[in-house]
Design a protein around this motif. Structure first.
Motif, PDB file in Angstrom:
ATOM      1  N   PRO A  31       0.823  -1.213   0.000  1.00 37.01           N
ATOM      2  CA  PRO A  31       0.000   0.000   0.000  1.00 37.01           C
ATOM      3  C   PRO A  31       0.859   1.266   0.000  1.00 37.01           C
ATOM      4  O   PRO A  31       1.905   1.331   0.631  1.00 37.01           O
ATOM      5  CB  PRO A  31      -0.827  -0.111   1.275  1.00 37.01           C
ATOM      6  N   GLN A  32       0.385   2.236  -0.724  1.00 32.32           N
ATOM      7  CA  GLN A  32       1.074   3.520  -0.850  1.00 32.32           C
ATOM      8  C   GLN A  32       0.631   4.441   0.285  1.00 32.32           C
ATOM      9  O   GLN A  32      -0.564   4.566   0.533  1.00 32.32           O
ATOM     10  CB  GLN A  32       0.685   4.111  -2.211  1.00 32.32           C
ATOM     11  N   PRO A  33       1.573   5.097   0.973  1.00 32.10           N
ATOM     12  CA  PRO A  33       1.166   6.050   2.020  1.00 32.10           C
ATOM     13  C   PRO A  33       0.339   7.199   1.433  1.00 32.10           C
ATOM     14  O   PRO A  33       0.483   7.548   0.259  1.00 32.10           O
ATOM     15  CB  PRO A  33       2.507   6.575   2.562  1.00 32.10           C
ATOM     16  N   ASP A  38       0.825  12.229   4.969  1.00 27.99           N
ATOM     17  CA  ASP A  38       2.245  11.993   5.239  1.00 27.99           C
ATOM     18  C   ASP A  38       3.045  12.111   3.944  1.00 27.99           C
ATOM     19  O   ASP A  38       3.481  11.110   3.370  1.00 27.99           O
ATOM     20  CB  ASP A  38       2.424  10.614   5.870  1.00 27.99           C
ATOM     21  N   PRO A  39       3.240  13.343   3.469  1.00 27.31           N
ATOM     22  CA  PRO A  39       3.926  13.520   2.181  1.00 27.31           C
ATOM     23  C   PRO A  39       5.361  12.995   2.186  1.00 27.31           C
ATOM     24  O   PRO A  39       5.835  12.511   1.149  1.00 27.31           O
ATOM     25  CB  PRO A  39       3.877  15.030   1.937  1.00 27.31           C
ATOM     26  N   ALA A  40       6.040  13.038   3.315  1.00 24.81           N
ATOM     27  CA  ALA A  40       7.416  12.536   3.353  1.00 24.81           C
ATOM     28  C   ALA A  40       7.450  11.019   3.148  1.00 24.81           C
ATOM     29  O   ALA A  40       8.285  10.495   2.396  1.00 24.81           O
ATOM     30  CB  ALA A  40       8.089  12.926   4.665  1.00 24.81           C
ATOM     31  N   ALA A  41       6.553  10.306   3.816  1.00 24.26           N
ATOM     32  CA  ALA A  41       6.491   8.847   3.640  1.00 24.26           C
ATOM     33  C   ALA A  41       6.087   8.508   2.207  1.00 24.26           C
ATOM     34  O   ALA A  41       6.628   7.577   1.600  1.00 24.26           O
ATOM     35  CB  ALA A  41       5.515   8.228   4.636  1.00 24.26           C
ATOM     36  N   TRP A  42       5.119   9.265   1.669  1.00 21.26           N
ATOM     37  CA  TRP A  42       4.702   9.042   0.288  1.00 21.26           C
ATOM     38  C   TRP A  42       5.874   9.269  -0.664  1.00 21.26           C
ATOM     39  O   TRP A  42       6.122   8.468  -1.561  1.00 21.26           O
ATOM     40  CB  TRP A  42       3.537   9.971  -0.067  1.00 21.26           C
ATOM     41  N   ALA A  43       6.602  10.378  -0.476  1.00 19.98           N
ATOM     42  CA  ALA A  43       7.722  10.713  -1.354  1.00 19.98           C
ATOM     43  C   ALA A  43       8.806   9.640  -1.294  1.00 19.98           C
ATOM     44  O   ALA A  43       9.369   9.250  -2.321  1.00 19.98           O
ATOM     45  CB  ALA A  43       8.289  12.077  -0.984  1.00 19.98           C
ATOM     46  N   ALA A  44       9.096   9.150  -0.087  1.00 19.49           N
ATOM     47  CA  ALA A  44      10.097   8.084   0.054  1.00 19.49           C
ATOM     48  C   ALA A  44       9.624   6.807  -0.643  1.00 19.49           C
ATOM     49  O   ALA A  44      10.410   6.120  -1.307  1.00 19.49           O
ATOM     50  CB  ALA A  44      10.376   7.826   1.531  1.00 19.49           C
ATOM     51  N   PHE A  45       8.348   6.511  -0.498  1.00 17.10           N
ATOM     52  CA  PHE A  45       7.783   5.300  -1.114  1.00 17.10           C
ATOM     53  C   PHE A  45       7.862   5.369  -2.637  1.00 17.10           C
ATOM     54  O   PHE A  45       8.354   4.443  -3.289  1.00 17.10           O
ATOM     55  CB  PHE A  45       6.337   5.126  -0.657  1.00 17.10           C
ATOM     56  N   VAL A  46       7.377   6.474  -3.232  1.00 13.69           N
ATOM     57  CA  VAL A  46       7.299   6.547  -4.705  1.00 13.69           C
ATOM     58  C   VAL A  46       8.647   6.797  -5.360  1.00 13.69           C
ATOM     59  O   VAL A  46       8.795   6.575  -6.562  1.00 13.69           O
ATOM     60  CB  VAL A  46       6.276   7.600  -5.189  1.00 13.69           C
ATOM     61  N   SER A  47       9.633   7.250  -4.590  1.00 15.62           N
ATOM     62  CA  SER A  47      10.951   7.475  -5.189  1.00 15.62           C
ATOM     63  C   SER A  47      11.868   6.273  -5.023  1.00 15.62           C
ATOM     64  O   SER A  47      13.017   6.290  -5.474  1.00 15.62           O
ATOM     65  CB  SER A  47      11.596   8.739  -4.615  1.00 15.62           C
ATOM     66  N   PRO A 112       7.969   9.245  -9.292  1.00 15.15           N
ATOM     67  CA  PRO A 112       9.251   9.150  -8.577  1.00 15.15           C
ATOM     68  C   PRO A 112      10.045  10.466  -8.610  1.00 15.15           C
ATOM     69  O   PRO A 112      10.679  10.829  -7.606  1.00 15.15           O
ATOM     70  CB  PRO A 112      10.002   8.037  -9.313  1.00 15.15           C
ATOM     71  N   ALA A 113       9.977  11.188  -9.716  1.00 14.44           N
ATOM     72  CA  ALA A 113      10.681  12.474  -9.792  1.00 14.44           C
ATOM     73  C   ALA A 113      10.064  13.483  -8.828  1.00 14.44           C
ATOM     74  O   ALA A 113      10.789  14.265  -8.180  1.00 14.44           O
ATOM     75  CB  ALA A 113      10.635  13.004 -11.227  1.00 14.44           C
ATOM     76  N   ILE A 114       8.748  13.470  -8.705  1.00 13.32           N
ATOM     77  CA  ILE A 114       8.070  14.362  -7.761  1.00 13.32           C
ATOM     78  C   ILE A 114       8.479  14.002  -6.334  1.00 13.32           C
ATOM     79  O   ILE A 114       8.779  14.885  -5.513  1.00 13.32           O
ATOM     80  CB  ILE A 114       6.544  14.283  -7.952  1.00 13.32           C
ATOM     81  N   GLY A 115       8.513  12.719  -6.026  1.00 12.51           N
ATOM     82  CA  GLY A 115       8.933  12.276  -4.698  1.00 12.51           C
ATOM     83  C   GLY A 115      10.364  12.685  -4.387  1.00 12.51           C
ATOM     84  O   GLY A 115      10.655  13.166  -3.278  1.00 12.51           O
TER      85      GLY A 115
END
Length: 178
Positions: A31-33, A38-47, A112-115
């Protein structure tokens, strides 16, 4: 091409359908955050490399296999008593599925670039908005893919070439997935 080779290609395409479902399901297991909470967790996940790998080889490869399989199913049913319906359903489902590749590619390469930009300190990147045409393309793809797959299920049900239960499962799968 002789008839035996054609049947072999159709059989391979029909086997591509369950493989595409498994590959696509595999790509959605983690699952994606929530990017809002939690934008930081999302960014880490997608990058992460695993995100891009699962999207490239899961979602994209799954979609390509699904297109190949739907073509094979249309060919399998083309000479049956509902051949015209099956071919129209195949074209509709493939067109919709192809349109769904647009957001899949964005998710695979732009997200991933956005993350990474967010993790590098550019928090304004989260305000990025994609054009409405992308939403329109996505919705049109969903509509065509759903309608085409429901019609394919009906075609399988009525064809007397494949088991009726396969057509019922196809329609139910389209209703659940889309």
């Amino acid at each position: 091409m002789n008839e035996k080779n054609i049947r072999s290609w159709i059989r391979a395409g029909l086997w591509a359908l369950p493989v595409s479902w498994l590959v696509t399901a595999w790509s959605t297991l983690e699952p994606q955050p929530d990017q809002e909470r939690d934008p930081a967790a999302w960014a880490a996940f997608v990058s992460s490399g695993s995100y891009q790998f699962s999207h490239l080889f899961g979602s994209t490869a799954g979609t390509v296999l699904a297109i190949f399989g739907v073509f094979a199913l249309g060919c399998c049913l083309a000479n049956s008593r509902i051949g015209r319906l099956a071919l129209a359903a195949m074209v509709t489902a493939v067109a919709g599925t192809a349109l769904l590749l647009v957001p899949a590619v964005i998710s695979t390469f732009a997200t991933p670039a956005i993350g990474k930009a967010y993790l590098a300190g550019n928090q304004d990147v989260m305000l990025l908005e994609f054009p409405g045409s992308m939403t329109g393309t996505f919705l049109l793809g969903l509509l065509l893919a759903f309608a085409g797959n429901v019609l394919l299920g009906i075609s399988v049900w009525r064809s007397r070439v494949l088991p009726r239960w396969a057509g019922a499962l196809w329609v139910a799968g389209a209703a659940v997935f889309y």
